[in-house]
Design an enzyme around this catalytic site. Structure first.
Site, PDB file in Angstrom:
ATOM      1  N   HIS A 328       0.837  -1.151  -0.011  1.00 21.80           N
ATOM      2  CA  HIS A 328      -0.075   0.039  -0.017  1.00 21.80           C
ATOM      3  C   HIS A 328       0.887   1.143  -0.139  1.00 21.80           C
ATOM      4  CE1 HIS A 328      -3.056   2.840   1.174  1.00 21.80           C
ATOM      5  NE2 HIS A 328      -3.866   1.735   0.787  1.00 21.80           N
ATOM      6  N   ASP A 386      -8.229  -5.184   0.005  1.00 22.65           N
ATOM      7  CA  ASP A 386      -8.592  -6.068  -1.258  1.00 22.65           C
ATOM      8  C   ASP A 386      -8.127  -7.604  -0.967  1.00 22.65           C
ATOM      9  OD1 ASP A 386      -7.581  -3.267  -2.913  1.00 22.65           O
ATOM     10  OD2 ASP A 386      -9.713  -4.058  -2.776  1.00 22.65           O
TER      11      ASP A 386
HETATM   12  C1  SDX Z   1      -6.259   0.250  -2.724  1.00 23.91           C
HETATM   13  O1  SDX Z   1      -4.256   4.661  -1.917  1.00 23.91           O
HETATM   14  C2  SDX Z   1      -5.270   3.765  -1.371  1.00 23.91           C
HETATM   15  O2  SDX Z   1      -5.715   4.418  -0.311  1.00 23.91           O
HETATM   16  C3  SDX Z   1      -5.832   2.778  -1.996  1.00 23.91           C
HETATM   17  C4  SDX Z   1      -6.892   1.936  -1.280  1.00 23.91           C
HETATM   18  C5  SDX Z   1      -8.136   2.603  -1.152  1.00 23.91           C
HETATM   19  O3  SDX Z   1      -8.988   2.371  -0.213  1.00 23.91           O
HETATM   20  O4  SDX Z   1      -8.527   3.635  -1.923  1.00 23.91           O
HETATM   21  O5  SDX Z   1      -6.422   1.508  -0.023  1.00 23.91           O
HETATM   22  C6  SDX Z   1      -7.424   0.853  -2.310  1.00 23.91           C
HETATM   23  O6  SDX Z   1      -5.946   0.477  -4.014  1.00 23.91           O
HETATM   24  C7  SDX Z   1      -5.268  -0.832  -2.126  1.00 23.91           C
HETATM   25  C8  SDX Z   1      -4.190  -1.459  -3.151  1.00 23.91           C
HETATM   26  C9  SDX Z   1      -4.453  -2.483  -3.747  1.00 23.91           C
HETATM   27  N1  SDX Z   1      -3.508  -2.619  -5.177  1.00 23.91           N
HETATM   28  C10 SDX Z   1      -2.864  -4.015  -4.990  1.00 23.91           C
HETATM   29  O7  SDX Z   1      -3.179  -4.867  -4.025  1.00 23.91           O
HETATM   30  C11 SDX Z   1      -1.933  -4.241  -5.805  1.00 23.91           C
HETATM   31  C12 SDX Z   1      -0.643  -4.608  -5.411  1.00 23.91           C
HETATM   32  N2  SDX Z   1      -0.003  -3.843  -4.851  1.00 23.91           N
HETATM   33  C13 SDX Z   1       1.098  -2.992  -5.485  1.00 23.91           C
HETATM   34  O8  SDX Z   1       0.558  -2.739  -6.950  1.00 23.91           O
HETATM   35  C14 SDX Z   1       1.516  -1.597  -4.693  1.00 23.91           C
HETATM   36  O9  SDX Z   1       1.900  -2.115  -3.384  1.00 23.91           O
HETATM   37  C15 SDX Z   1       0.798  -0.340  -4.444  1.00 23.91           C
HETATM   38  C16 SDX Z   1       0.107  -0.037  -5.973  1.00 23.91           C
HETATM   39  C17 SDX Z   1      -0.666  -0.759  -3.901  1.00 23.91           C
HETATM   40  C18 SDX Z   1       1.541   0.485  -3.808  1.00 23.91           C
HETATM   41  O10 SDX Z   1       2.608   0.799  -4.774  1.00 23.91           O
HETATM   42  P1  SDX Z   1       3.695   2.083  -4.273  1.00 23.91           P
HETATM   43  O11 SDX Z   1       3.363   2.697  -3.205  1.00 23.91           O
HETATM   44  O12 SDX Z   1       3.873   2.746  -5.500  1.00 23.91           O
HETATM   45  O13 SDX Z   1       4.773   1.221  -3.923  1.00 23.91           O
HETATM   46  P2  SDX Z   1       5.771   0.708  -4.893  1.00 23.91           P
HETATM   47  O14 SDX Z   1       5.281   0.202  -6.175  1.00 23.91           O
HETATM   48  O15 SDX Z   1       6.808   1.730  -5.159  1.00 23.91           O
HETATM   49  O16 SDX Z   1       6.647  -0.603  -4.109  1.00 23.91           O
HETATM   50  C19 SDX Z   1       7.564  -0.393  -3.300  1.00 23.91           C
HETATM   51  C20 SDX Z   1       8.446  -1.562  -3.564  1.00 23.91           C
HETATM   52  C21 SDX Z   1       8.606  -1.878  -4.860  1.00 23.91           C
HETATM   53  O17 SDX Z   1       9.975  -2.716  -4.918  1.00 23.91           O
HETATM   54  P3  SDX Z   1      11.270  -1.877  -5.320  1.00 23.91           P
HETATM   55  O18 SDX Z   1      11.196  -0.972  -6.444  1.00 23.91           O
HETATM   56  O19 SDX Z   1      11.443  -0.672  -4.205  1.00 23.91           O
HETATM   57  O20 SDX Z   1      12.535  -2.608  -5.462  1.00 23.91           O
HETATM   58  O21 SDX Z   1       7.625  -2.733  -3.061  1.00 23.91           O
HETATM   59  C22 SDX Z   1       7.420  -3.678  -4.193  1.00 23.91           C
HETATM   60  C23 SDX Z   1       7.525  -2.763  -5.585  1.00 23.91           C
HETATM   61  O22 SDX Z   1       8.007  -3.698  -6.457  1.00 23.91           O
HETATM   62  N3  SDX Z   1       6.164  -4.011  -3.914  1.00 23.91           N
HETATM   63  C24 SDX Z   1       5.577  -5.173  -4.191  1.00 23.91           C
HETATM   64  C25 SDX Z   1       4.213  -5.395  -4.013  1.00 23.91           C
HETATM   65  N4  SDX Z   1       3.715  -3.975  -3.692  1.00 23.91           N
HETATM   66  C26 SDX Z   1       5.000  -3.217  -3.679  1.00 23.91           C
HETATM   67  N5  SDX Z   1       6.194  -6.461  -4.288  1.00 23.91           N
HETATM   68  C27 SDX Z   1       5.575  -7.406  -4.425  1.00 23.91           C
HETATM   69  N6  SDX Z   1       4.046  -7.591  -4.627  1.00 23.91           N
HETATM   70  C28 SDX Z   1       3.471  -6.448  -4.189  1.00 23.91           C
HETATM   71  N7  SDX Z   1       2.152  -6.288  -4.191  1.00 23.91           N
END
Ligand code: SDX
Length: 452
Positions: A328, A386
């Site tokens: 998140h 989710d």
């Molecule tokens: C919702 O914003 C809100 O409040 C949203 C929400 C709401 O109520 O409105 O809470 C609802 O959207 C919840 C999130 C649902 N999405 C998912 O579950 C999809 C999977 N999650 C990821 O796509 C990700 O965690 C996000 C999009 C939710 C957050 O991404 P960020 O904040 O942009 O973080 P990032 O992509 O920069 O990740 C940081 C690191 C990265 O690695 P590095 O580049 O630092 O090496 O963590 C890794 C990412 O690769 N990472 C994951 C991961 N999520 C982040 N690695 C594996 N699996 C994951 N799920």
């Protein structure tokens, strides 16, 4: 990014002792020109302070740069507060745990819109008003019949919600508080009907009309699962579980879809068009579409023995696969909504006599393994809202394609409360971010003949 790196030092004035509360500023110093600028620091009721950079460009000639707005406050708001480090979520100051346990969705919707929980007469009146706005104009049947039966419900919701503005010319003046409120009621009231009708349309079953003797969540489940052929009683356990899930999804500060609604609304667009824009943004798998993506992922994993392989893929930089329902932007701790979700999850499974749900078993094992894995611990990746919601929805007989539509149904309350707050803010202006331009600078035009 091709921009040239240059450093500017930013220092903050030392925190003054509380007794001499002087306004705090930060000073920026350009290490090349030795120029420096000071900007005020604004303090909220709680949470991080903000640096007021509204004059940054006019004073420095530079823009700030923050793709994804990871460190940028777009507005001030009184609706929702999140402490991502502590896993705290408050709506108008009330912890989500209390609201989910002690309120129904209508009370939380009233709280979002008005800033206070309703007393019993206000609650009765609000529930009456919402109930009596839940029908759709009969001509909306034509909108549905224009879609393919297998069209995604979110595509239908984008279209139908946007079309509402074609039917309510009597309440589109966003500067009229009464118009704003009646449009807000209409949107909150009609979303369950719109979502349920998208489901019925996909089945080829007749639409079920809302009933004025049912509560919000119960009415929605009735419209989803009743048929004209026999009376249908919604299970109180399922209605309560749905009501709680709607509360958990109602609002969440300035997330992607809420920011979309605010940006659309900042141009003066009508509320129906703004909510349609929010639905479109929520649809993405990185946002509200994640609940659908979680079920797809759990089905792809298939059984617990395959979990290590998928966890390995999620950690592989060269593999686009991510664990859906994990991570998140704000929560670097357990999403409190995921914690609360596990209770209705088990209540629904018990009510439906589902002793062992293989997807739930995989989800719980996946959660256990991920939470012990250094990669997820180091990156503070926890289950989010989710992760479990899809399992409950599927157990209730709701198809995967409807999961994000339910999220949109619930989030409409937060979107419209945030829209109301923005429109009512005397300081609000049209949102218009700038950029770091990295393209071609001015060059001589070549005629067709000159181009080789
Ligand atoms: C919702 O914003 C809100 O409040 C949203 C929400 C709401 O109520 O409105 O809470 C609802 O959207 C919840 C999130 C649902 N999405 C998912 O579950 C999809 C999977 N999650 C990821 O796509 C990700 O965690 C996000 C999009 C939710 C957050 O991404 P960020 O904040 O942009 O973080 P990032 O992509 O920069 O990740 C940081 C690191 C990265 O690695 P590095 O580049 O630092 O090496 O963590 C890794 C990412 O690769 N990472 C994951 C991961 N999520 C982040 N690695 C594996 N699996 C994951 N799920």
């Amino acid at each position: 990014m091709q921009g040239k790196a240059r450093t500017v030092a930013m220092t903050t004035q030392p925190k003054t002792a509380p007794k001499t509360k002087r306004s705090k500023t930060v000073t920026l110093k350009d290490n090349q020109t030795d120029q420096s600028w000071s900007f005020p620091v604004l303090e909220g009721a709680t949470g991080p302070d903000v640096v007021d950079i509204r004059k940054f460009y006019s004073e420095t000639g530079m823009f700030t740069y923050d793709p994804g707005f990871t460190s940028t406050g777009s507005c001030d708001s009184k609706i929702t507060y999140i402490d991502g480090g502590k896993g705290i979520l408050l709506h108008r100051g009330y912890p989500i745990e209390d609201l989910a346990e002690k309120c129904n969705f209508e009370e939380v919707a009233y709280l979002m819109l008005n800033g206070e929980l309703p007393n019993s007469s206000q609650k009765r009146q609000f529930e009456h008003d919402i109930t009596y706005h839940s029908m759709l104009h009969e001509q909306f049947h034509n909108f549905y019949s224009g879609f393919r039966r297998d069209g995604h419900p979110m595509a239908i919701m984008c279209g139908v919600v946007g079309a509402l503005s074609a039917f309510y010319h009597d309440s589109l003046d966003i500067n009229n508080p009464e118009h704003r409120m009646v449009s807000s009621y209409r949107l909150i009231a009609k979303m369950p009907t719109i979502a349920a009708w998208a489901f019925k349309y996909s089945l080829g079953q007749p639409f079920i009309y809302p009933r004025n003797d049912l509560g919000y969540a119960e009415n929605f489940l009735h419209m989803m699962f009743a048929t004209p052929c026999e009376s249908y009683k919604v299970s109180p356990t399922l209605a309560k579980a749905m009501d709680r899930i709607l509360i958990l999804h109602a609002d969440h500060e300035q997330n992607a879809s809420t920011s979309t609604v605010r940006l659309a609304g900042s141009s003066g667009a009508n509320p129906f068009a703004c909510i349609a824009a929010g639905i479109a943004s929520l649809w993405g798998p990185a946002h509200g579409g994640a609940n659908e993506a979680v079920l797809t992922m759990l089905n792809e994993i298939g059984n617990k023995n395959h979990i290590p392989e998928f966890v390995k893929r999620a950690k592989d930089k060269d593999d686009p696969f991510r664990l859906m329902g994990f991570g998140h932007r704000v929560y670097k701790n357990y999403d409190p909504r995921a914690r609360i979700m596990s209770r209705p999850c088990h209540e629904v499974l018990e009510e439906l006599g589902i002793k062992n749900n293989p997807l739930l078993d995989i989800a719980m094992e996946l959660e256990r393994i991920a939470l012990e894995d250094d990669y997820f611990i180091e990156k503070k990746l926890y289950p989010n809202v989710d992760f479990y919601s899809g399992i409950i929805f599927q157990a209730m007989g709701i198809p995967v394609t409807m999961f994000t539509a339910l999220f949109a149904l619930a989030r409409t309350t937060g979107w419209i409360a945030q829209w109301q707050e923005m429109i009512g803010d005397p300081l609000q202006k049209i949102g218009r971010p700038r950029q770091l331009y990295t393209g071609e600078t001015k060059r001589k035009f070549l005629t067709l003949e000159q181009r080789t």
